[in-house]
Design an enzyme around this catalytic site. Structure first.
Site: not given
Length: 409
Positions: A182, A19, A99, A128
């Site tokens: 995922s 990705d 993050r 996210d």
């Protein structure tokens, strides 16, 4: 269609996976710009050097690959655990807390390289994207943020694979079909979501779990460990002092071997939908139990109760992406103040998915045996004092009861 104009250079949070490799090429093509890649080693358990080779193959000249494990545990995970932060009562915020660190380095690298913007690979449905961007704007209000999943024209996985083939981006064989779920991982946890996990009635298959063995297969005898704390942070295991990341790695190993830290959760995302995730937080689950045990011995009652009342708000701030907000920093100051005397040792037994507190001691303990003993008090506590204490606390209750009894129909 992309919203930004006049972009000359972009710093991309780059994993080296399919990705973000597609995003890398898409950025270059869409904006006719330079792309700088940043890959963070957060203890995800995978080699990150292949990301360098992949970036080089795709023509990238400025490549940042950094080991931030110590910073991650010391400056992000440990402060969060001082607060005993859990979202919706159970989730230890493993993805959420990573993050802000990634965003901080993206913004710093943008400044170092003269980039106009940063970019990330988070989708437009998840949390996210919010966490990355709120953190970035808090650190640089003028930074431009590109979120390809919200901007590009691709509508399906097939479109992405066609783009990859057109631009000679290697596609791993297992990515040619739909991925079963995922995964996001770092030193604190692993998170699995989507596809085979989307039905909350269907239990997770054994292959979903990556950080822990099945508790059923864990040893039949408990594993005993001791964790030493100073100022609310763990500093040693079994008497051996360790750096934050080294200590956490050791806790993860103990958790893995004893099947500790599995969580199957339906949670409320900040963007408004519910999602189902399967999380593994082996070391964090052990640390949370040990830290609470240490606080039970060293924190004043009302200080502890006040701190506990703030956990939902503090956890929500992290989950929603407000790590760099003034309210989180204010709460952190209060929490850190509460930890000044949280020191000592906690003994734990780890057994088939369970963390059992087996003992705790501290040079700053508030526990006084002479006060709680059932033996002769010898003046330490006068039990007769409890009579007046109870009468005073019962005054309003007795007044209410008298009034209510008077007007009962």
């Amino acid at each position: 269609m992309a919203k930004h104009e006049n972009i000359k250079k972009v710093v991309l949070a780059y994993s080296g996976g399919l990705d973000t490799s597609i995003i890398l090429k898409w950025l270059s093509e869409t904006y006719d710009c330079e792309v700088v890649t940043f890959t963070a080693d957060l203890g995800q358990g995978e080699e990150i050097e292949p990301a360098r080779k992949k970036a080089e193959m795709l023509g990238i000249k400025e490549i940042y690959i950094e080991d931030v494990r110590e910073e991650f545990i010391k400056d992000y995970v440990f402060p969060m655990f001082r607060a005993n932060a859990v979202y919706e009562g159970v989730y230890l915020l493993g993805t959420s807390i990573a993050r802000p660190l990634i965003s901080k380095r993206l913004v710093e690298i943008a400044k170092e390289t003269g980039a106009d913007a940063i970019a990330h690979g988070a989708t437009g449905k998840g949390n996210d994207q919010v966490r990355f961007e709120l953190s970035a704007y808090a650190l640089n209000p003028d930074i431009k943020v590109i979120a390809p999943w919200r901007d590009w024209e691709f509508k399906s996985r097939t479109d992405l694979l066609d783009f990859a083939e057109k631009h000679q981006i290697p596609v791993p064989k297992d990515k040619l079909g739909e991925a079963p779920f995922s995964v996001d991982a770092n030193m604190l946890h692993s998170s699995s979501e989507g596809k085979v996990l989307e039905d909350p009635w269907v239990g997770a298959e054994p292959y979903v779990f990556q950080r822990t063995i099945d508790p059923v297969d864990a040893p039949d005898t408990p594993t005993e460990i001791e964790i030493e704390f100073l100022n609310g942070d763990p500093i040693a295991i079994n008497g051996v002092a360790m750096s934050p990341a080294t200590l956490f790695e050791a806790l993860n190993k103990y958790g893995h071997d004893n099947g500790i830290g599995r969580l199957d959760l339906v949670e409320n995302r900040f963007v408004g939908m519910k999602s189902r995730g399967v999380y593994e937080t082996p070391g964090g689950t052990i640390l949370l139990a040990a830290h609470r045990a240490m606080e039970s011995l060293t924190l004043d009652r009302d200080a502890m109760h006040l701190k506990d009342s703030l956990i939902p708000d503090y956890a929500r701030m992290i989950y929603n992406g407000f790590w760099f907000s003034p309210e989180r920093e204010m709460l952190q100051a209060l929490i850190d103040k509460s930890q000044e005397h949280v020191e000592g040792t906690v003994r734990l037994k780890l057994y088939k998915g369970n963390v059992i507190v087996d003992g705790r001691k501290s040079p700053k303990s508030l526990y006084e045996e002479e006060l709680v003993t059932f033996e002769d008090d010898e003046g330490a506590y006068n039990q007769q004092d409890a009579h007046g204490f109870i009468r005073l606390n019962a005054l309003r209750l007795r007044t209410l009861a008298a009034r209510n009894n008077k007007f009962k129909s």
